[in-house]
Motif scaffolding. Sequence first.
Motif, PDB file in Angstrom:
ATOM      1  N   ASP A 151      -0.996  -2.184  -1.868  1.00  0.00           N
ATOM      2  CA  ASP A 151      -2.294  -2.343  -2.534  1.00  0.00           C
ATOM      3  C   ASP A 151      -2.282  -3.532  -3.494  1.00  0.00           C
ATOM      4  OD1 ASP A 151      -3.324  -0.202  -1.193  1.00  0.00           O
ATOM      5  OD2 ASP A 151      -3.092   1.230  -2.845  1.00  0.00           O
ATOM      6  N   ALA A 153      -0.304  -6.157  -3.350  1.00  0.00           N
ATOM      7  CA  ALA A 153      -0.238  -7.377  -2.545  1.00  0.00           C
ATOM      8  C   ALA A 153      -1.604  -7.721  -1.966  1.00  0.00           C
ATOM      9  CB  ALA A 153       0.790  -7.210  -1.428  1.00  0.00           C
ATOM     10  N   MET A 154      -2.337  -6.693  -1.548  1.00  0.00           N
ATOM     11  CA  MET A 154      -3.661  -6.934  -0.970  1.00  0.00           C
ATOM     12  C   MET A 154      -4.631  -7.460  -2.017  1.00  0.00           C
ATOM     13  SD  MET A 154      -5.350  -6.999   1.754  1.00  0.00           S
ATOM     14  CE  MET A 154      -7.009  -7.637   1.847  1.00  0.00           C
ATOM     15  N   GLU A 155      -4.526  -6.974  -3.242  1.00  0.00           N
ATOM     16  CA  GLU A 155      -5.394  -7.481  -4.304  1.00  0.00           C
ATOM     17  C   GLU A 155      -5.179  -8.978  -4.516  1.00  0.00           C
ATOM     18  OE1 GLU A 155      -4.880  -5.230  -7.854  1.00  0.00           O
ATOM     19  OE2 GLU A 155      -5.675  -3.372  -6.998  1.00  0.00           O
ATOM     20  N   ALA A 156      -3.920  -9.406  -4.477  1.00  0.00           N
ATOM     21  CA  ALA A 156      -3.635 -10.833  -4.634  1.00  0.00           C
ATOM     22  C   ALA A 156      -4.087 -11.620  -3.409  1.00  0.00           C
ATOM     23  CB  ALA A 156      -2.141 -11.043  -4.877  1.00  0.00           C
ATOM     24  N   ALA A 157      -3.903 -11.023  -2.227  1.00  0.00           N
ATOM     25  CA  ALA A 157      -4.273 -11.715  -0.990  1.00  0.00           C
ATOM     26  C   ALA A 157      -5.780 -11.842  -0.831  1.00  0.00           C
ATOM     27  CB  ALA A 157      -3.689 -10.975   0.215  1.00  0.00           C
ATOM     28  N   CYS A 159      -7.757 -13.316  -2.685  1.00  0.00           N
ATOM     29  CA  CYS A 159      -8.197 -14.647  -3.118  1.00  0.00           C
ATOM     30  C   CYS A 159      -8.653 -15.444  -1.903  1.00  0.00           C
ATOM     31  CB  CYS A 159      -7.047 -15.364  -3.825  1.00  0.00           C
ATOM     32  SG  CYS A 159      -7.317 -17.134  -4.080  1.00  0.00           S
ATOM     33  N   ALA A 180      -1.823 -16.073  -7.246  1.00  0.00           N
ATOM     34  CA  ALA A 180      -2.268 -15.113  -6.231  1.00  0.00           C
ATOM     35  C   ALA A 180      -1.504 -15.320  -4.931  1.00  0.00           C
ATOM     36  CB  ALA A 180      -3.768 -15.254  -5.994  1.00  0.00           C
ATOM     37  N   LYS A 181      -1.342 -16.580  -4.532  1.00  0.00           N
ATOM     38  CA  LYS A 181      -0.635 -16.861  -3.284  1.00  0.00           C
ATOM     39  C   LYS A 181       0.851 -16.529  -3.400  1.00  0.00           C
ATOM     40  CE  LYS A 181      -4.435 -18.158  -1.523  1.00  0.00           C
ATOM     41  NZ  LYS A 181      -5.137 -17.191  -0.647  1.00  0.00           N
ATOM     42  N   SER A 183       2.072 -14.163  -5.486  1.00  0.00           N
ATOM     43  CA  SER A 183       2.230 -12.723  -5.697  1.00  0.00           C
ATOM     44  C   SER A 183       2.057 -11.912  -4.424  1.00  0.00           C
ATOM     45  CB  SER A 183       1.223 -12.238  -6.745  1.00  0.00           C
ATOM     46  OG  SER A 183       1.447 -12.867  -7.987  1.00  0.00           O
ATOM     47  N   HIS A 184       1.111 -12.303  -3.590  1.00  0.00           N
ATOM     48  CA  HIS A 184       0.848 -11.432  -2.439  1.00  0.00           C
ATOM     49  C   HIS A 184       2.030 -11.417  -1.468  1.00  0.00           C
ATOM     50  CE1 HIS A 184      -0.425 -14.689   0.450  1.00  0.00           C
ATOM     51  NE2 HIS A 184      -0.119 -13.777   1.335  1.00  0.00           N
TER      52      HIS A 184
END
Length: 216
Positions: A151, A153-157, A159, A180-181, A183-184
């Motif tokens: 979850d 990772a998806m929040e960061a992805a 972007c 963001a790139k 972190s995901h």
Amino acid sequence: MNFLLRIWRQKNRQTPGKLVDYQVRDISPNTSFLEMLDILNEQLLDRGEEPIAFDSDCREGICGACSLTVNGEAHGPDHPGAVCELYMRKFRDGATITIEPFRVGAFPIVKDLVIDRSGLDRIVEAGGFITARAGSAPEANSILIPKHDADIAMEAAACIGCGACAAACPNGSAMLFTSAKVSHLAFLPQGHPERESRVLKMVSVMDAEGFGNCTN
């Protein structure tokens, strides 16, 4: 609804630009912001004038191509959302609306409202990937990932790479995009082996592209 539009017009990055006033009338409140620009461009073409250049693609808030500053706000007043998701009912009838490209040193103007955001692509090229052996697709459950990690990772992805974070930042920093790139991938086991080198490479390219520093 009627509006006075003050739109940035610039032939190319070497030519000085200026704000030009345009009147649009009888616009439905359910018209999207980009559809309103389409209507204006049709009127300009009918008058034999050059249409306003602006970027768009999906018009669903997914691709991040529609990079406009509306009344000084990246993507306009309807947050969260891209400018393609902005509707004219968010403005009062008779309002003056100023439309400009994203003002970031690392996003040079191509023409009118179109900017070159390829600097973001080069940041991703530097490390926004994992190194894996080629071959057939692995079994989906061969690497178990806790839902909490997935979850995050998806929040960061999520972007979309529009560059609004840099446009909204007084320093023109792309740190939110880059983080963001980073972190995901870092939150997933597939991205762990290269997580340290990835940060160094992507931040190095971010600096080389001319984005500002984050002071938070």
